[in-house]
Design a protein around this motif. Sequence first.
Motif, PDB file in Angstrom:
ATOM      1  N   VAL A 245      -4.733  -4.965   0.797  1.00 20.98           N
ATOM      2  CA  VAL A 245      -3.515  -5.675   0.380  1.00 20.98           C
ATOM      3  C   VAL A 245      -2.277  -4.890   0.799  1.00 20.98           C
ATOM      4  O   VAL A 245      -1.284  -5.467   1.249  1.00 20.98           O
ATOM      5  N   LEU A 246      -2.326  -3.579   0.663  1.00 17.69           N
ATOM      6  CA  LEU A 246      -1.219  -2.739   1.101  1.00 17.69           C
ATOM      7  C   LEU A 246      -0.961  -2.906   2.590  1.00 17.69           C
ATOM      8  O   LEU A 246       0.190  -2.859   3.048  1.00 17.69           O
ATOM      9  N   GLY A 247      -2.024  -3.147   3.350  1.00 17.53           N
ATOM     10  CA  GLY A 247      -1.899  -3.307   4.787  1.00 17.53           C
ATOM     11  C   GLY A 247      -1.331  -4.641   5.225  1.00 17.53           C
ATOM     12  O   GLY A 247      -1.164  -4.876   6.430  1.00 17.53           O
ATOM     13  N   ALA A 295       6.599  -0.361  -3.381  1.00 21.01           N
ATOM     14  CA  ALA A 295       7.673  -0.179  -2.409  1.00 21.01           C
ATOM     15  C   ALA A 295       7.261  -0.659  -1.014  1.00 21.01           C
ATOM     16  O   ALA A 295       8.029  -1.327  -0.311  1.00 21.01           O
ATOM     17  N   THR A 296       6.025  -0.341  -0.629  1.00 16.07           N
ATOM     18  CA  THR A 296       5.549  -0.750   0.692  1.00 16.07           C
ATOM     19  C   THR A 296       5.350  -2.255   0.752  1.00 16.07           C
ATOM     20  O   THR A 296       5.618  -2.885   1.785  1.00 16.07           O
ATOM     21  N   ALA A 297       4.886  -2.855  -0.354  1.00 18.85           N
ATOM     22  CA  ALA A 297       4.719  -4.311  -0.385  1.00 18.85           C
ATOM     23  C   ALA A 297       6.062  -5.015  -0.215  1.00 18.85           C
ATOM     24  O   ALA A 297       6.170  -6.016   0.509  1.00 18.85           O
ATOM     25  N   ILE A 298       7.108  -4.472  -0.853  1.00 25.51           N
ATOM     26  CA  ILE A 298       8.452  -5.050  -0.703  1.00 25.51           C
ATOM     27  C   ILE A 298       8.931  -4.905   0.733  1.00 25.51           C
ATOM     28  O   ILE A 298       9.474  -5.841   1.330  1.00 25.51           O
ATOM     29  N   LEU A 299       8.708  -3.722   1.311  1.00 24.73           N
ATOM     30  CA  LEU A 299       9.106  -3.493   2.695  1.00 24.73           C
ATOM     31  C   LEU A 299       8.356  -4.422   3.635  1.00 24.73           C
ATOM     32  O   LEU A 299       8.935  -4.994   4.573  1.00 24.73           O
TER      33      LEU A 299
END
Length: 313
Positions: A245-247, A295-299
């Motif tokens: 999911v992070l990816g 933070a990475t999901a928002i980005l």
Amino acid sequence: MSLPRRDVGLLAVFLLLLITLSAASPWFLTADNLQGLARHLAEIGLVACAMTFIIMAGGIDLSVGSLMALCGVVFGLAWSVVGPWPAALLALMTGIMGGTLNGLLISVGHLPPLVVTLATMALFRGVALGISQGQPVSALPTGFDWLGQGMVGGIPVQFCIWLAVLSCSVLTARRLSWGRWVRAIGDNERAARFAALPVVRVQTLLYILTGLSSAVAALIFTARVSTAKADAGMGFELEVITAVVLGGTPITGGRGSLWGTFLGVLLLGTLRNGLTLLGVSSVWQAMLAGVVLVATAILNQRLSGDSREITAT
């Protein structure tokens, strides 16, 4: 080959993390630490490749950690009776049978993937505990540890296996019709059935491949720690799903990124490794990992543009 913007964002976060941890810990960039990190990440990454296809197709598999433990125990108990290679084959067949069970219950039985794999998660772990009587098996065949501790040109064996599987997965997703079928099923399963796509066959095969990847990860893990135990892989499924999911693969399915999954595995594993070197407690590690994930999901969302874009990188 150009990477989607969300993958570029992940890569930027990963590089920033590398720079930060390198400055914070003198042990981070040592050969021993990087090799140990690569060994650990390969086990997660192998299963994450298969899990990416599962989630792209709108499914989920919570049983991978338990199946991994079962396959390891099967190998540990069987090798002294039938020999190491037949035992390894038996472990792989165990993974395939576990994946087939999941796949048939979901594709033919039309049961929710979350419910099925939650049940088999308990089933596989229970069988592993039952046949091993809760005792670890430490007597393993000579030379078997090469699979988990060996090197190829200075690179851990399992990391090379992971890269090979990743490359084949990317090729399948981008170039073969099977990859398009997976995305179509995840985007709208009913429409895929009306379009005469082989939904049952694709869904079943996806879970078989996930079971097989869990078995391979089990053999690598067992060789790395020189022990087969029924409590192996605890929380493994959460690490795998989080990395996927992070990816950039949405839990709703329909699209996904295998290179993004690769970066997600690297990012999470590197973060935890660095925090461990800095002496950060496991509680704070979990909190910081959650912050990085959000933070990475928002980005990713900002960089991906159209949220309905279908990709298969």
